[in-house]
Design a protein around this motif. Structure first.
Motif, mmCIF file in Angstrom:
data_model
loop_
_atom_site.group_PDB
_atom_site.id
_atom_site.type_symbol
_atom_site.label_atom_id
_atom_site.label_comp_id
_atom_site.label_asym_id
_atom_site.label_seq_id
_atom_site.Cartn_x
_atom_site.Cartn_y
_atom_site.Cartn_z
ATOM 1 N N VAL A 2 0.917 -1.332 0.202
ATOM 2 C CA VAL A 2 -0.010 0.312 0.045
ATOM 3 C C VAL A 2 1.063 1.435 -0.105
ATOM 4 O O VAL A 2 1.587 1.234 0.353
ATOM 5 N N SER A 3 -0.041 2.149 -0.853
ATOM 6 C CA SER A 3 1.084 3.770 -0.531
ATOM 7 C C SER A 3 1.077 4.130 0.413
ATOM 8 O O SER A 3 0.261 3.720 1.305
ATOM 9 N N LYS A 4 2.412 4.711 1.136
ATOM 10 C CA LYS A 4 1.684 5.787 2.357
ATOM 11 C C LYS A 4 0.734 5.887 2.656
ATOM 12 O O LYS A 4 -0.253 7.179 1.952
ATOM 13 N N ARG A 5 0.534 6.555 4.204
ATOM 14 C CA ARG A 5 -0.697 6.979 4.394
ATOM 15 C C ARG A 5 -0.013 8.110 4.983
ATOM 16 O O ARG A 5 0.966 8.548 5.490
ATOM 17 N N LEU A 6 -0.870 9.729 4.600
ATOM 18 C CA LEU A 6 -0.280 10.356 4.875
ATOM 19 C C LEU A 6 -1.549 11.559 6.326
ATOM 20 O O LEU A 6 -0.710 12.910 6.245
ATOM 21 N N ILE A 7 -1.744 10.873 6.842
ATOM 22 C CA ILE A 7 -2.538 10.693 8.494
ATOM 23 C C ILE A 7 -1.922 11.986 9.184
ATOM 24 O O ILE A 7 -2.266 12.459 9.799
ATOM 25 N N ARG A 8 -0.576 11.507 9.392
ATOM 26 C CA ARG A 8 0.651 12.402 10.237
ATOM 27 C C ARG A 8 0.773 13.842 9.379
ATOM 28 O O ARG A 8 1.415 14.836 9.962
ATOM 29 N N GLU A 9 0.416 14.080 8.434
ATOM 30 C CA GLU A 9 0.910 15.103 7.218
ATOM 31 C C GLU A 9 0.127 16.623 7.515
ATOM 32 O O GLU A 9 -1.231 15.726 7.797
ATOM 33 N N ALA A 10 0.036 17.525 7.742
ATOM 34 C CA ALA A 10 -0.328 18.750 7.975
ATOM 35 C C ALA A 10 -1.139 19.111 7.008
ATOM 36 O O ALA A 10 -1.241 18.597 5.571
ATOM 37 N N GLY A 11 -2.736 19.633 7.325
ATOM 38 C CA GLY A 11 -4.057 19.309 6.322
ATOM 39 C C GLY A 11 -5.006 17.497 6.221
ATOM 40 O O GLY A 11 -5.829 17.547 5.287
ATOM 41 N N HIS A 12 -3.914 16.686 6.995
ATOM 42 C CA HIS A 12 -4.941 15.194 6.661
ATOM 43 C C HIS A 12 -5.009 14.920 8.276
ATOM 44 O O HIS A 12 -4.216 15.252 8.677
ATOM 45 N N ARG A 13 -5.862 14.197 7.671
ATOM 46 C CA ARG A 13 -6.583 13.542 8.823
ATOM 47 C C ARG A 13 -6.969 11.464 8.645
ATOM 48 O O ARG A 13 -7.509 11.592 7.097
ATOM 49 N N ARG A 14 -6.599 10.716 9.161
ATOM 50 C CA ARG A 14 -7.298 9.439 9.735
ATOM 51 C C ARG A 14 -8.913 9.166 9.057
ATOM 52 O O ARG A 14 -9.837 9.667 9.227
ATOM 53 N N LYS A 15 -8.811 8.265 8.190
ATOM 54 C CA LYS A 15 -10.325 7.723 7.543
ATOM 55 C C LYS A 15 -10.400 6.697 8.191
ATOM 56 O O LYS A 15 -9.632 5.244 7.686
ATOM 57 N N PHE A 16 -11.863 6.803 8.362
ATOM 58 C CA PHE A 16 -12.288 5.343 8.657
ATOM 59 C C PHE A 16 -13.127 4.141 7.461
ATOM 60 O O PHE A 16 -13.962 5.729 7.380
ATOM 61 N N LEU A 17 -12.734 3.134 7.114
ATOM 62 C CA LEU A 17 -13.726 3.057 6.061
ATOM 63 C C LEU A 17 -14.228 2.228 6.030
ATOM 64 O O LEU A 17 -14.379 0.753 7.063
ATOM 65 N N ALA A 18 -16.191 2.077 5.874
ATOM 66 C CA ALA A 18 -16.695 1.371 6.147
ATOM 67 C C ALA A 18 -17.961 0.998 5.067
ATOM 68 O O ALA A 18 -17.925 1.984 4.011
ATOM 69 N N ILE A 19 -17.940 -0.295 4.609
ATOM 70 C CA ILE A 19 -18.321 -0.550 3.474
ATOM 71 C C ILE A 19 -20.077 -0.827 3.829
ATOM 72 O O ILE A 19 -20.338 -1.615 4.985
ATOM 73 N N ILE A 20 -20.663 -0.011 3.124
ATOM 74 C CA ILE A 20 -22.152 -0.281 3.023
ATOM 75 C C ILE A 20 -22.805 -1.716 1.579
ATOM 76 O O ILE A 20 -22.738 -0.842 0.397
ATOM 77 N N ASP A 21 -23.667 -2.045 1.975
ATOM 78 C CA ASP A 21 -24.348 -3.520 1.692
ATOM 79 C C ASP A 21 -25.391 -3.766 1.656
ATOM 80 O O ASP A 21 -26.317 -3.191 2.932
ATOM 81 N N ASP A 22 -25.779 -5.058 1.843
ATOM 82 C CA ASP A 22 -27.419 -4.515 2.209
ATOM 83 C C ASP A 22 -27.223 -6.194 3.114
ATOM 84 O O ASP A 22 -28.590 -6.582 3.382
ATOM 85 N N THR A 23 -26.411 -6.140 3.729
ATOM 86 C CA THR A 23 -26.183 -7.358 5.268
ATOM 87 C C THR A 23 -26.847 -6.656 6.162
ATOM 88 O O THR A 23 -26.533 -5.593 6.508
ATOM 89 N N PRO A 24 -27.226 -7.404 7.254
ATOM 90 C CA PRO A 24 -28.362 -6.263 8.393
ATOM 91 C C PRO A 24 -26.998 -5.816 9.911
ATOM 92 O O PRO A 24 -26.777 -5.159 10.508
ATOM 93 N N GLU A 25 -25.216 -6.371 9.469
ATOM 94 C CA GLU A 25 -24.156 -6.159 10.231
ATOM 95 C C GLU A 25 -23.781 -5.118 9.931
ATOM 96 O O GLU A 25 -22.889 -4.066 10.502
ATOM 97 N N CYS A 26 -23.822 -4.838 8.459
ATOM 98 C CA CYS A 26 -23.849 -3.166 8.185
ATOM 99 C C CYS A 26 -23.488 -2.113 9.053
ATOM 100 O O CYS A 26 -22.733 -1.435 9.303
ATOM 101 N N GLU A 27 -24.931 -1.804 9.495
ATOM 102 C CA GLU A 27 -25.525 -0.935 10.736
ATOM 103 C C GLU A 27 -24.367 -0.990 11.238
ATOM 104 O O GLU A 27 -23.857 0.138 12.019
ATOM 105 N N ARG A 28 -24.078 -1.899 12.104
ATOM 106 C CA ARG A 28 -23.086 -2.351 12.750
ATOM 107 C C ARG A 28 -21.349 -1.621 13.448
ATOM 108 O O ARG A 28 -20.342 -0.934 13.626
#
Length: 163
Positions: A2-28
């Motif tokens: 994976v390419s270098k993450r930029l979250i420690r550099e100025a102007g960047h924030r850590r992103k949390f990725l959640a996947i939306i699908d039709d499973t009941p657990e998706c909401e959690r």
């Protein structure tokens, strides 16, 4: 790789990725990822992947079906975004992709160098934890960033205390 993450550099924030699908657990997964984003000053990214159909012989039908799938994806994302805004007051990034879910997740992670955590939820049914959670255990299918797997049976109170 994976390419270098930029979250420690100025102007960047850590992103949390959640996947939306039709499973009941998706909401959690969304509940956990959005709470973590809020409590850590991060950003929530919601991804909906439309799996392509094989309608090569019926191009008119394919376009209609693709348009309907995009509309359904946007409606699902909007529904979760409304809930996140109302509960936590944060604005999620909404992304729609077309392809195989694992491939599109990998591509998005590579393209957005602020995505640092993938949040998935594990189903509690007899069918197993779900296809994405199962894929992280498969050969060569691991995701290039840390993955948090949230049990489907966690309550909002449990998530609030953990996130």
């Amino acid at each position: 790789m994976v390419s270098k993450r930029l979250i420690r550099e100025a102007g960047h924030r850590r992103k949390f990725l959640a996947i939306i699908d039709d499973t009941p657990e998706c909401e959690r997964a969304v509940a956990y990822a959005s709470t973590r984003a809020k409590t850590t000053g991060g950003v929530l990214v919601l991804l909906y992947v439309i799996e392509p159909g094989d309608f090569q012989h019926w191009l008119g039908v394919e376009k209609i079906m693709r348009d309907e799938a995009i509309a359904a994806a946007n409606a699902a994302l909007d529904g979760y975004a409304v809930t996140v805004r109302a509960k936590l007051g944060i604005e999620p990034e909404l992304v729609v992709r077309e392809g195989k879910p694992a491939d599109e997740i990998h591509k998005l992670i590579e393209e957005d160098q602020d995505i640092a955590i993938l949040v998935l939820a594990a189903g509690s049914g007899k069918e197993g934890p779900g296809p994405l959670v199962t894929s992280i255990a498969g050969k060569g299918a691991a995701f290039p960033i840390p993955v948090t797997v949230v049990p489907q049976n966690l309550s909002d109170e449990d998530i609030a205390s953990l996130a």
